[in-house]
Design a protein around this motif. Structure first.
Motif, short mmCIF file in Angstrom:
data_model
loop_
_atom_site.label_atom_id
_atom_site.label_comp_id
_atom_site.label_asym_id
_atom_site.label_seq_id
_atom_site.Cartn_x
_atom_site.Cartn_y
_atom_site.Cartn_z
N ARG A 19 0.85 -1.19 0.00
CA ARG A 19 0.00 0.00 0.00
C ARG A 19 0.89 1.24 0.00
O ARG A 19 1.66 1.45 0.94
CB ARG A 19 -0.91 0.03 1.21
CG ARG A 19 -1.96 1.13 1.16
CD ARG A 19 -2.64 1.33 2.50
NE ARG A 19 -3.84 2.14 2.40
CZ ARG A 19 -4.32 2.86 3.41
NH1 ARG A 19 -3.70 2.87 4.59
NH2 ARG A 19 -5.43 3.56 3.26
N SER A 45 1.43 5.41 -0.13
CA SER A 45 0.80 6.64 0.34
C SER A 45 1.53 7.83 -0.25
O SER A 45 2.73 7.77 -0.49
CB SER A 45 0.85 6.73 1.86
OG SER A 45 0.17 5.66 2.48
N TYR A 64 -3.77 7.23 -1.87
CA TYR A 64 -3.25 5.89 -1.63
C TYR A 64 -3.30 5.05 -2.90
O TYR A 64 -4.11 5.30 -3.79
CB TYR A 64 -4.07 5.18 -0.54
CG TYR A 64 -4.14 5.92 0.77
CD1 TYR A 64 -5.25 6.70 1.07
CD2 TYR A 64 -3.12 5.82 1.71
CE1 TYR A 64 -5.33 7.39 2.28
CE2 TYR A 64 -3.19 6.49 2.92
CZ TYR A 64 -4.29 7.28 3.20
OH TYR A 64 -4.36 7.95 4.39
#
Length: 114
Positions: free
Chosen positions: A19, A21, A79
């Motif tokens: 993930r 960011s 994101y």
């Protein structure tokens, strides 16, 4: 001056997840059409996914069904959830406007390798 700071990259095996960011120090972030781009070694930078101010999303065919872009306007953050990663996803990932008109950040390296 706009500053884009990407994080969350790393080394992952094929089939794994990451993930990413990106925090953007930009005025009225919530009204911006944001995107994730990537650049693999020896290749041109390409648009991976985008999200409008209203939350509408678009994806490159190569990542459709595997990646999900989202945003939190209260945190000035966008994101990129990446699942089922493949070796060909290896690249430096950047966030920016869809147009790429902001100064580019340092990006975050994603390496998919067994």
């Amino acid at each position: 001056q706009v500053q884009l700071v990407e994080s969350g990259g790393g080394v992952v095996q094929p089939g794994g997840s990451l993930r990413l960011s990106c925090v953007a120090s930009v005025f009225v972030f919530g009204s911006r059409h944001m995107a994730w781009h990537r650049q693999a070694p020896g290749k041109r930078r390409e648009l991976v996914a985008s999200i409008t101010a209203g939350g509408n999303t678009m994806y490159a065919e190569s990542v459709k069904g595997r990646f999900t872009i989202s945003r939190d306007n209260a945190k000035n953050t966008v994101y990129l959830q990446m699942n089922s990663l493949k070796p060909e996803d290896t690249a430096v990932y950047y966030c920016n406007l869809v147009s790429g008109d902001f100064a580019w950040g340092q990006g975050t390296q994603v390496t998919v390798s067994s």
